[in-house]
Motif scaffolding. Structure first.
Motif, PDB file in Angstrom:
ATOM      1  N   THR A  86      -9.982   9.449  -4.143  1.00 38.13           N
ATOM      2  CA  THR A  86     -11.085   8.766  -4.814  1.00 38.13           C
ATOM      3  C   THR A  86     -10.590   7.969  -6.015  1.00 38.13           C
ATOM      4  O   THR A  86     -10.963   6.804  -6.214  1.00 38.13           O
ATOM      5  N   LEU A  87      -9.737   8.593  -6.824  1.00 39.92           N
ATOM      6  CA  LEU A  87      -9.218   7.915  -8.005  1.00 39.92           C
ATOM      7  C   LEU A  87      -8.344   6.720  -7.625  1.00 39.92           C
ATOM      8  O   LEU A  87      -8.446   5.639  -8.222  1.00 39.92           O
ATOM      9  N   ALA A  88      -7.481   6.920  -6.632  1.00 44.27           N
ATOM     10  CA  ALA A  88      -6.597   5.834  -6.206  1.00 44.27           C
ATOM     11  C   ALA A  88      -7.398   4.670  -5.645  1.00 44.27           C
ATOM     12  O   ALA A  88      -7.129   3.499  -5.950  1.00 44.27           O
ATOM     13  N   HIS A  89      -8.405   4.980  -4.817  1.00 42.31           N
ATOM     14  CA  HIS A  89      -9.263   3.926  -4.269  1.00 42.31           C
ATOM     15  C   HIS A  89      -9.931   3.134  -5.388  1.00 42.31           C
ATOM     16  O   HIS A  89     -10.005   1.898  -5.335  1.00 42.31           O
ATOM     17  N   ALA A 133       0.830  -1.209   0.000  1.00 42.02           N
ATOM     18  CA  ALA A 133       0.000   0.000   0.000  1.00 42.02           C
ATOM     19  C   ALA A 133       0.861   1.255   0.000  1.00 42.02           C
ATOM     20  O   ALA A 133       0.547   2.238  -0.688  1.00 42.02           O
ATOM     21  N   ASP A 134       1.954   1.237   0.760  1.00 45.21           N
ATOM     22  CA  ASP A 134       2.861   2.387   0.766  1.00 45.21           C
ATOM     23  C   ASP A 134       3.440   2.620  -0.629  1.00 45.21           C
ATOM     24  O   ASP A 134       3.551   3.763  -1.093  1.00 45.21           O
ATOM     25  N   ALA A 135       3.816   1.520  -1.296  1.00 48.78           N
ATOM     26  CA  ALA A 135       4.382   1.645  -2.639  1.00 48.78           C
ATOM     27  C   ALA A 135       3.342   2.176  -3.625  1.00 48.78           C
ATOM     28  O   ALA A 135       3.639   3.037  -4.466  1.00 48.78           O
ATOM     29  N   LEU A 136       2.104   1.678  -3.527  1.00 52.48           N
ATOM     30  CA  LEU A 136       1.041   2.150  -4.415  1.00 52.48           C
ATOM     31  C   LEU A 136       0.729   3.624  -4.171  1.00 52.48           C
ATOM     32  O   LEU A 136       0.557   4.405  -5.116  1.00 52.48           O
ATOM     33  N   ALA A 137       0.648   4.011  -2.895  1.00 59.41           N
ATOM     34  CA  ALA A 137       0.352   5.405  -2.575  1.00 59.41           C
ATOM     35  C   ALA A 137       1.440   6.328  -3.113  1.00 59.41           C
ATOM     36  O   ALA A 137       1.152   7.391  -3.687  1.00 59.41           O
ATOM     37  N   ALA A 138       2.700   5.918  -2.934  1.00 54.70           N
ATOM     38  CA  ALA A 138       3.809   6.732  -3.440  1.00 54.70           C
ATOM     39  C   ALA A 138       3.730   6.862  -4.958  1.00 54.70           C
ATOM     40  O   ALA A 138       3.994   7.937  -5.521  1.00 54.70           O
ATOM     41  N   HIS A 139       3.348   5.776  -5.628  1.00 59.24           N
ATOM     42  CA  HIS A 139       3.239   5.809  -7.090  1.00 59.24           C
ATOM     43  C   HIS A 139       2.145   6.776  -7.540  1.00 59.24           C
ATOM     44  O   HIS A 139       2.366   7.606  -8.435  1.00 59.24           O
ATOM     45  N   PHE A 140       0.955   6.681  -6.913  1.00 59.94           N
ATOM     46  CA  PHE A 140      -0.148   7.556  -7.315  1.00 59.94           C
ATOM     47  C   PHE A 140       0.194   9.024  -7.070  1.00 59.94           C
ATOM     48  O   PHE A 140      -0.093   9.888  -7.907  1.00 59.94           O
ATOM     49  N   VAL A 141       0.786   9.320  -5.930  1.00 64.03           N
ATOM     50  CA  VAL A 141       1.150  10.706  -5.629  1.00 64.03           C
ATOM     51  C   VAL A 141       2.173  11.215  -6.637  1.00 64.03           C
ATOM     52  O   VAL A 141       2.073  12.346  -7.142  1.00 64.03           O
ATOM     53  N   ARG A 142       3.139  10.375  -6.961  1.00 60.84           N
ATOM     54  CA  ARG A 142       4.182  10.778  -7.913  1.00 60.84           C
ATOM     55  C   ARG A 142       3.590  11.037  -9.299  1.00 60.84           C
ATOM     56  O   ARG A 142       3.919  12.043  -9.952  1.00 60.84           O
ATOM     57  N   VAL A 143       2.704  10.155  -9.755  1.00 64.56           N
ATOM     58  CA  VAL A 143       2.101  10.315 -11.079  1.00 64.56           C
ATOM     59  C   VAL A 143       1.261  11.588 -11.151  1.00 64.56           C
ATOM     60  O   VAL A 143       1.367  12.375 -12.104  1.00 64.56           O
ATOM     61  N   LEU A 144       0.440  11.813 -10.139  1.00 63.25           N
ATOM     62  CA  LEU A 144      -0.437  12.975 -10.178  1.00 63.25           C
ATOM     63  C   LEU A 144       0.333  14.279 -10.009  1.00 63.25           C
ATOM     64  O   LEU A 144      -0.005  15.294 -10.618  1.00 63.25           O
ATOM     65  N   ARG A 145       1.364  14.265  -9.185  1.00 68.00           N
ATOM     66  CA  ARG A 145       2.160  15.484  -9.037  1.00 68.00           C
ATOM     67  C   ARG A 145       2.943  15.796 -10.304  1.00 68.00           C
ATOM     68  O   ARG A 145       3.237  16.952 -10.598  1.00 68.00           O
ATOM     69  N   THR A 146       3.262  14.745 -11.060  1.00 68.26           N
ATOM     70  CA  THR A 146       3.999  14.953 -12.307  1.00 68.26           C
ATOM     71  C   THR A 146       3.083  15.422 -13.433  1.00 68.26           C
ATOM     72  O   THR A 146       3.428  16.324 -14.203  1.00 68.26           O
ATOM     73  N   HIS A 147       1.883  14.827 -13.507  1.00 67.15           N
ATOM     74  CA  HIS A 147       1.017  15.075 -14.658  1.00 67.15           C
ATOM     75  C   HIS A 147      -0.241  15.882 -14.337  1.00 67.15           C
ATOM     76  O   HIS A 147      -0.893  16.369 -15.263  1.00 67.15           O
ATOM     77  N   ALA A 148      -0.591  15.993 -13.061  1.00 63.64           N
ATOM     78  CA  ALA A 148      -1.816  16.733 -12.703  1.00 63.64           C
ATOM     79  C   ALA A 148      -1.615  17.364 -11.332  1.00 63.64           C
ATOM     80  O   ALA A 148      -2.290  17.025 -10.358  1.00 63.64           O
ATOM     81  N   ALA A 149      -0.675  18.290 -11.288  1.00 65.20           N
ATOM     82  CA  ALA A 149      -0.259  18.866 -10.007  1.00 65.20           C
ATOM     83  C   ALA A 149      -1.381  19.593  -9.285  1.00 65.20           C
ATOM     84  O   ALA A 149      -1.338  19.745  -8.059  1.00 65.20           O
TER      85      ALA A 149
END
Length: 230
Positions: free
Chosen positions: A195-198, A170-186
């Motif tokens: 909501t999207l990650a869930h 879960a930590d790895a998934l959360a880090a991935h989602f945060v990284r993707v969104l901060r990169t492409h949808a800051a």
């Protein structure tokens, strides 16, 4: 009782009476290390409400079938547990609701699975923390699900081991989602991110469970016995 003190204090006889035990039993518990040493003024020993709460906990656990040795192990683990502020950090979880429990209530949830070893593992994992005489579980949902799994026959040790593994992923998934969104949808709102990650994780986990359960239910081919001696 001492006058003018911030917290109520008791002489030994008063404490035993309030706890519903004999003075002899109180001395025995103290010698076994089941309660903390009293505060002393000269030859007078003063006990407080923390001692009373611990004595009532001991009685409650004995009534639930725990042995004194087991209670001693639980008490030692409980006393060495991390404080709730350390586990919760600067604030409580955004979506999870912490639950305050007495040791007796925790035993009601998990019966004889509430061992010192399992309590220590839960404290280490961060599921449990201490706050004075209370135990705090970090998440009501996790508490209820864990108890249900134990009722279904899954050992609490296995539940906690699974929880540790899920935490890592879960930590790895959360880090991935945060990284993707901060990169492409800051500018994405944090609530929308949740909501999207869930939605993604729930859908993928659902399909993964389907695959695993389907594979488990698939008929196994019969072994090929041709060429073997009969």
């Amino acid at each position: 009782m001492a006058e003018g003190r911030e917290h109520r204090e008791y002489r030994m006889e008063e404490l035993a009476r309030e706890a519903g035990i004999t003075v002899r039993t109180l001395r025995f518990y103290r010698e076994r290390g089941l309660i903390q040493p009293p505060r002393r003024e000269g030859r007078i020993a003063w006990y407080d409400d923390h001692h009373l709460a611990r004595l009532r906990t001991i009685t409650g656990l004995l009534d639930r079938g725990h042995t004194l040795n087991g209670i001693a192990d639980l008490a030692a683990t409980f006393d060495s547990g991390r404080d709730v502020a350390e586990v919760l950090g600067l604030g409580e979880p955004t979506e999870e609701t912490p639950v305050r429990l007495t040791p007796e209530k925790l035993a009601d949830y998990f019966a004889d699975e509430a061992t010192a070893e399992n309590l220590s593992a839960a404290l280490d994992l961060g599921y449990l923390a201490t706050d004075g005489d209370e135990i705090v579980h970090i998440s009501r949902r996790l508490l209820e699900v864990s108890a249900e799994l134990v009722r279904e026959g899954v050992p609490l040790s296995a539940v906690l081991s699974s929880g540790r593994l899920v935490r890592e992923h879960a930590d790895a998934l959360a880090a991935h989602f945060v990284r993707v969104l901060r990169t492409h949808a800051a500018d994405t709102d944090p609530d929308q991110l949740r909501t999207l990650a869930h939605a993604v994780v729930d859908a993928e986990l659902s399909m993964a469970l389907d695959r695993q359960l389907r594979d488990d239910d698939a008929p196994r081919p019969a072994p090929d016995l041709r060429g073997q001696d009969t």
